[in-house]
Structure formats: C-alpha cells, structure tokens
Design an enzyme around this catalytic site. Structure first.
Site, PDB file in Angstrom:
ATOM      1  N   HIS A 263     -61.376  -0.593 -43.531  1.00 37.79           N
ATOM      2  CA  HIS A 263     -62.625  -0.921 -44.549  1.00 37.79           C
ATOM      3  C   HIS A 263     -64.024  -0.740 -43.483  1.00 37.79           C
ATOM      4  CE1 HIS A 263     -64.014  -2.839 -48.318  1.00 37.79           C
ATOM      5  NE2 HIS A 263     -65.205  -2.477 -47.797  1.00 37.79           N
TER       6      HIS A 263
ATOM      7  N   HIS B 256     -67.814   1.568 -43.833  1.00 36.93           N
ATOM      8  CA  HIS B 256     -68.578   2.324 -44.921  1.00 36.93           C
ATOM      9  C   HIS B 256     -69.319   3.333 -43.972  1.00 36.93           C
ATOM     10  CE1 HIS B 256     -68.278   0.532 -48.899  1.00 36.93           C
ATOM     11  NE2 HIS B 256     -67.855  -0.537 -48.069  1.00 36.93           N
TER      12      HIS B 256
ATOM     13  N   ASP C  65     -71.974   5.155 -44.791  1.00 33.75           N
ATOM     14  CA  ASP C  65     -73.357   4.884 -44.459  1.00 33.75           C
ATOM     15  C   ASP C  65     -73.976   3.580 -44.128  1.00 33.75           C
ATOM     16  OD1 ASP C  65     -72.093   3.884 -46.875  1.00 33.75           O
ATOM     17  OD2 ASP C  65     -73.817   4.059 -48.000  1.00 33.75           O
TER      18      ASP C  65
ATOM     19  N   GLU D  30     -64.767 -10.190 -53.810  1.00 36.50           N
ATOM     20  CA  GLU D  30     -65.793 -10.498 -52.817  1.00 36.50           C
ATOM     21  C   GLU D  30     -66.956 -11.179 -53.343  1.00 36.50           C
ATOM     22  OE1 GLU D  30     -68.765  -8.185 -49.634  1.00 36.50           O
ATOM     23  OE2 GLU D  30     -67.918  -7.090 -51.465  1.00 36.50           O
TER      24      GLU D  30
ATOM     25  N   ASP E 105     -66.810  -3.279 -42.271  1.00 39.41           N
ATOM     26  CA  ASP E 105     -67.608  -3.070 -43.297  1.00 39.41           C
ATOM     27  C   ASP E 105     -68.695  -2.249 -43.062  1.00 39.41           C
ATOM     28  OD1 ASP E 105     -67.786  -3.139 -46.168  1.00 39.41           O
ATOM     29  OD2 ASP E 105     -68.803  -5.214 -46.133  1.00 39.41           O
TER      30      ASP E 105
END
Length: 363
Positions: free
Chosen positions: A20, A22, A24, A212, A301
């Site tokens: 997991h 991202h 960006d 979440e 993340d």
C-alpha cells in the site's frame, strides 16, 4: 541471538514487501520543485526542498483532513506530463529499492492526470515505463526489486468501471490490480459494483480502501458485496473486537470472517495516526491484530507526507511493540503471500529472497 541490532541501518538491509503505497504520495521534494518549474506550476507553498518537505509533513500531520488532502493537489499538479509521470515512477522504484524493498505494489489514480491532454492509456503507459526504467537502474546498482502497479478509481467520481477496464487492459504490462480510494463516508464501495464485477469476470485482483475513516459497514460492503481480495487499511475491524480487562479478546462475526478467510490488512501505522484513524502509534491496533493472527502487513501509504520509509515504519513498530527480527519476517511473508502476482513468483520471493535475508539477520 542475532548480532544485528534492530536499528535503522540494520533494518534498511532487511528484505521488505510493500502493498500500500501511493505514487502521488511519495515524490522527492526536490523533484516536486523541478517538475513544477518545468511545467509552469506556481502554486507550491515553498521554494526549496527542505522547506517543502517540512510543509508536506506539517500539513499531513496537522490533524486537519482539509490540509492533508491539500498536499496531493501539489503532487498531482506536477504529474501531468509524460516526462513527469515517468520520472516520479522511476524515482519511486529507485527509492524503494534503496530501502531493500524487494516487492512493491504502487497505486495511483490515472483519472487525476489528464489535465494536459493525456489519455488514460497514455498516463498508464508512461508510468509503467518509468517503473521499468527504475527497476533496471536499481538492478545496475545491485538492488533487485519487482514493482506491480495498482490502478485506483476515485470513489466520489463516476469512472470506476472505466478504470477497472483499464486495469484489465494493462494487466500483462505491469498492472497487477485495481483499487478504489477517496472519502469513505457517503461513498460506499457498493456504488462501484460494476467495476468489481468486471474485475471478477476477468479473474483480476482488487483491493478496496475500507475501514480507515469509516467503520464496519465499509469493511462489510467491501468484502460481502464487492468481494475485495484485501482491505486498504482496515484498522476499524477492531470495532468488532472486544478486549476484556484480563486481555482476552472476543471477535464478532465480521472480525472472525476476516481472520478466518485470511483477508490481508494493509496497515499503514504513521499514516493511520496522521489521518486520525487511530489516536496514536501506541494505540494502533497493529499489535492486537498481529497477536490475534490476522494477516497484518506493514505499509507506508504516503512516504512524502509521512516523511517515512518501510524501514522507518518497521522501526516504529519495533520501538512501540517490542518486535524482533522473526516478527518482521512474518509480516513481510504475510505481504508477499497477499501480493497480486502468480503463486510461483510469491513462493520464489519467500524462499529465495525473504527467508535467506532474514536468516542472516536472525542469526
């Protein structure tokens, strides 16, 4: 007894798997500045790399969801060109490899990168090209890493079926799965059933951000109605777990189902604290879920916003919960078992990379 201390230098040598992350949310601050200059974006809140890195960390850790989300406006803004997308992906691969990540699934939302006229297919093509270049460059530096890309649809938008079709179209070229992300409240995963049905019809993998910011209903829908292979975060599964004063845990039907089915939880300790999903690292349910033998995995993340890496996330868990090398090996194997790649590839990574790597560290 291991001769390798559980400190950051040693942790950086340990093989890791990341599910997991991202794209960006992991740019180098200097790259944000350079890409902003190249594409004429003048909205950055700082004009040097150190100050910009500090701004990202402060905004993400402010406790304000509005400020947290504002950080992505700046990173996405500089990822609108072929060169920008390829560079960010290339540097992502190099940065993860330098941290001894041997397998990573990196996700991004192609629909957010169309402002300068690129098509969805072009966005994915240039990003995958960057990943390939980064993997090759890392190999030249003596670091092996495999990267799979997850294509994310924004749950508040109406393009999820289109993105699911895109994921299937590129699955033989580096895309390993599909995801939905964005605000959970008011945007349940069941609104995107046609996208998940398309993935299942094509025997393709997908994960869902659930549990979440929103609780058990989000997790239940993701599993029961949508058929998610994994849960993005999933920390709120503890709403279905009762711990008595003597430490004994009682699991509700949903928590039991998640554990029994070995549904992986993509836990992101630092980010979960920043977004308010948990109150503090000490109160993070990671340890409870690990002790109850849920399939927990360690993830970053957003490395830029959380000013973190996989090694730093592991160090925080070690310092908070007292984990040893064998625990970290188990969490890493959990992640590879849960990867969206063929079984023989997962087995090879576990047997030929992860276990030998930890054998040296465990001693």
């Amino acid at each position: 007894m291991s001769t390798f201390p559980l400190d950051l230098p040693s942790l950086r040598t340990a093989p890791k798997a990341l599910l997991h992350d991202h794209l960006d949310g992991g740019l180098r601050p200097a790259t944000v500045l350079e890409l902003a200059h190249d594409c004429g974006y003048d909205g950055l809140p700082a004009d040097d790399a150190a100050s910009l890195a500090g701004w990202f960390a402060d905004a993400a850790g402010s406790g304000s969801l509005v400020r947290y989300l504002e950080t992505f406006e700046h990173t996405v803004a500089v990822m609108q060109t072929p060169a920008g997308l390829a560079r960010v992906a290339r540097e992502c691969a190099l940065d993860l490899a330098a941290d001894s990540v041997v397998y990573a699934e990196v996700r991004f939302a192609p629909e957010q990168h169309l402002e300068r006229g690129l098509t969805l297919d072009e966005v994915v093509h240039h990003t995958l090209t960057g990943f390939d270049e980064g993997v090759a460059m890392a190999r030249d530096l003596g670091k092996e890493i495999r990267i799979g890309c997850l294509l994310t649809a924004m749950r508040h938008a109406a393009r999820s079926r289109e993105i699911a079709e895109l994921a299937v179209r590129f699955r033989d070229r580096g895309v390993v799965g599909f995801d939905i992300a964005g605000a959970e409240a008011g945007h349940p995963p069941s609104r995107h059933l046609d996208a998940f049905e398309h993935m299942r019809a094509n025997n393709a993998h997908f994960t869902i951000h659930a549990g979440e910011a929103f609780g058990l209903p989000s997790i239940h829908e993701a599993i029961a109605f949508c058929g998610a292979d994994r849960l993005g975060h999933g920390v709120r599964i503890t709403d279905d777990i009762t711990v008595s004063s003597d430490g004994a845990a009682s699991l509700g039907r949903l928590a039991n189902y998640v554990r029994d089915k070995r549904i992986p939880l993509e836990l992101c300790p630092s980010s979960n604290v920043q977004t308010g999903a948990v109150a503090s690292l000490e109160k993070h349910p990671f340890d409870l879920l690990a002790r109850l033998r849920f399939r927990v995995t360690v993830n970053t993340d957003n490395r830029l916003m959380s000013a973190t890496s996989m090694s730093e996330e592991m160090l925080k868990l070690v310092q908070t919960f007292g984990y040893g090398w064998s625990d970290l090996e188990r969490f890493t194997i959990n992640a590879i078992k849960s990867a969206f790649i063929p079984f023989p590839d997962r087995l090879r990574l576990i047997d030929e990379v992860v276990k030998p790597g930890y054998a040296v560290l465990i001693g």
